[in-house]
Design a protein around this motif. Structure first.
Motif, PDB file in Angstrom:
ATOM      1  N   ALA A  18       8.531  16.602   2.745  1.00  0.00           N
ATOM      2  CA  ALA A  18       9.072  15.276   3.040  1.00  0.00           C
ATOM      3  C   ALA A  18       8.998  14.374   1.812  1.00  0.00           C
ATOM      4  N   ASP A  19       7.859  14.402   1.099  1.00  0.00           N
ATOM      5  CA  ASP A  19       7.712  13.581  -0.109  1.00  0.00           C
ATOM      6  C   ASP A  19       8.675  14.034  -1.205  1.00  0.00           C
ATOM      7  N   THR A  20       8.799  15.324  -1.379  1.00  0.00           N
ATOM      8  CA  THR A  20       9.708  15.867  -2.392  1.00  0.00           C
ATOM      9  C   THR A  20      11.151  15.484  -2.072  1.00  0.00           C
ATOM     10  N   ASP A  21      11.533  15.609  -0.808  1.00  0.00           N
ATOM     11  CA  ASP A  21      12.891  15.230  -0.394  1.00  0.00           C
ATOM     12  C   ASP A  21      13.149  13.745  -0.634  1.00  0.00           C
ATOM     13  N   ALA A  60       0.855  -1.196   0.000  1.00  0.00           N
ATOM     14  CA  ALA A  60       0.000   0.000   0.000  1.00  0.00           C
ATOM     15  C   ALA A  60       0.888   1.243   0.000  1.00  0.00           C
ATOM     16  N   TYR A  61       0.534   2.196  -0.801  1.00  0.00           N
ATOM     17  CA  TYR A  61       1.277   3.443  -0.904  1.00  0.00           C
ATOM     18  C   TYR A  61       0.329   4.615  -0.697  1.00  0.00           C
ATOM     19  N   ARG A  62       0.884   5.680  -0.181  1.00  0.00           N
ATOM     20  CA  ARG A  62       0.165   6.951  -0.170  1.00  0.00           C
ATOM     21  C   ARG A  62       0.916   7.824  -1.162  1.00  0.00           C
ATOM     22  N   LEU A  63       0.330   7.996  -2.285  1.00  0.00           N
ATOM     23  CA  LEU A  63       0.982   8.796  -3.318  1.00  0.00           C
ATOM     24  C   LEU A  63       0.716  10.274  -3.075  1.00  0.00           C
ATOM     25  N   PRO A  64       1.746  11.085  -3.262  1.00  0.00           N
ATOM     26  CA  PRO A  64       1.550  12.522  -3.066  1.00  0.00           C
ATOM     27  C   PRO A  64       0.661  13.100  -4.171  1.00  0.00           C
ATOM     28  N   GLY A  65      -0.014  14.146  -3.833  1.00  0.00           N
ATOM     29  CA  GLY A  65      -0.870  14.837  -4.806  1.00  0.00           C
ATOM     30  C   GLY A  65      -0.026  15.651  -5.774  1.00  0.00           C
ATOM     31  N   PRO A  66      -0.680  16.521  -6.541  1.00  0.00           N
ATOM     32  CA  PRO A  66       0.048  17.325  -7.530  1.00  0.00           C
ATOM     33  C   PRO A  66       1.055  18.283  -6.892  1.00  0.00           C
ATOM     34  N   PHE A 107      16.165   9.685  -3.674  1.00  0.00           N
ATOM     35  CA  PHE A 107      16.273   8.425  -4.399  1.00  0.00           C
ATOM     36  C   PHE A 107      16.275   8.615  -5.916  1.00  0.00           C
ATOM     37  N   GLU A 108      16.366   9.877  -6.359  1.00  0.00           N
ATOM     38  CA  GLU A 108      16.472  10.210  -7.773  1.00  0.00           C
ATOM     39  C   GLU A 108      15.315   9.600  -8.571  1.00  0.00           C
ATOM     40  N   ILE A 109      14.109   9.742  -8.040  1.00  0.00           N
ATOM     41  CA  ILE A 109      12.901   9.216  -8.671  1.00  0.00           C
ATOM     42  C   ILE A 109      12.090  10.395  -9.196  1.00  0.00           C
ATOM     43  N   ALA A 110      11.752  10.325 -10.482  1.00  0.00           N
ATOM     44  CA  ALA A 110      11.058  11.448 -11.133  1.00  0.00           C
ATOM     45  C   ALA A 110       9.641  11.636 -10.607  1.00  0.00           C
ATOM     46  N   GLY A 111       8.937  10.564 -10.407  1.00  0.00           N
ATOM     47  CA  GLY A 111       7.551  10.676  -9.955  1.00  0.00           C
ATOM     48  C   GLY A 111       7.199   9.526  -9.031  1.00  0.00           C
ATOM     49  N   ALA A 112       6.249   9.759  -8.153  1.00  0.00           N
ATOM     50  CA  ALA A 112       5.875   8.774  -7.146  1.00  0.00           C
ATOM     51  C   ALA A 112       5.342   7.479  -7.751  1.00  0.00           C
ATOM     52  N   LEU A 113       4.749   7.538  -8.925  1.00  0.00           N
ATOM     53  CA  LEU A 113       4.233   6.318  -9.556  1.00  0.00           C
ATOM     54  C   LEU A 113       5.348   5.328  -9.908  1.00  0.00           C
ATOM     55  N   SER A 114       6.576   5.823  -9.994  1.00  0.00           N
ATOM     56  CA  SER A 114       7.713   4.937 -10.269  1.00  0.00           C
ATOM     57  C   SER A 114       7.936   3.933  -9.138  1.00  0.00           C
ATOM     58  N   LEU A 115       7.419   4.234  -7.961  1.00  0.00           N
ATOM     59  CA  LEU A 115       7.621   3.349  -6.802  1.00  0.00           C
ATOM     60  C   LEU A 115       6.856   2.029  -6.926  1.00  0.00           C
ATOM     61  N   VAL A 116       5.910   1.942  -7.846  1.00  0.00           N
ATOM     62  CA  VAL A 116       5.120   0.715  -7.968  1.00  0.00           C
ATOM     63  C   VAL A 116       5.597  -0.167  -9.125  1.00  0.00           C
TER      64      VAL A 116
END
Length: 155
Positions: A53-56, A42-48, A61-70
């Motif tokens: 904390a989410d941005t940091d 389960a993930y809590r994806l950040p909004g737009p 981790f050099e990830i462009a967008g939160a959807l990459s985590l899945v």
């Protein structure tokens, strides 16, 4: 293994510094490897407009967008960043554990010599299977009130 190190340091005052770093590296690499095997369900994806904390986190981790985590590539990226700069040479742990074992054996032989009141290794070898320690030497040591004082011993 780490629990035994902690117990030895806590209860006996003996810290095996030469083993600590390779064991910690091995433990860390093992746990970081679980990132690849045990997926978060389960993930809590950040909004737009993600909070700081989410941005940091994404930046760290050099990830462009939160959807990459899945997806697999995002998880592999997390793992790559986690283990960056942490290396365990193949023989490093073997070498320090081997040296530690030799040290422990030598110390045990010294103690057996003390109990048998000899430094002669052939007598120590002979005494080991032939001397009922607790019935003879142990009982005598207790009668005399000899006890080893616990001291902090840092190797």
């Amino acid at each position: 293994m780490c629990h035994k190190f902690r117990c030895e340091a806590f209860h006996r005052g003996h810290l095996r510094r030469e083993i600590l770093l390779p064991v910690c590296k091995l433990l860390y690499l093992t746990v970081a490897g679980l990132t690849l095997k045990l997926r978060v369900r389960a993930y809590r994806l950040p909004g737009p407009n993600p909070d700081v904390a989410d941005t940091d986190f994404l930046r760290r981790f050099e990830i462009a967008g939160a959807l990459s985590l899945v997806i697999d590539e995002g998880i592999k990226q997390l793992h790559r960043v986690l283990i960056e700069g942490i290396a365990l040479a193949p023989g490093e742990l073997c070498e320090v554990l081997s040296a530690d074992l030799v040290e422990r054996l030598e110390h045990t032989i010294d103690l057996l010599g003390y109990l048998g009141e000899t430094e002669d290794e052939t007598k120590i070898d002979h005494n080991l299977p032939h001397t009922p320690f607790w019935q003879e030497q142990g009982a005598e040591l207790m009668r005399r009130g000899e006890r080893r004082r616990r001291t902090i011993h840092v190797v």
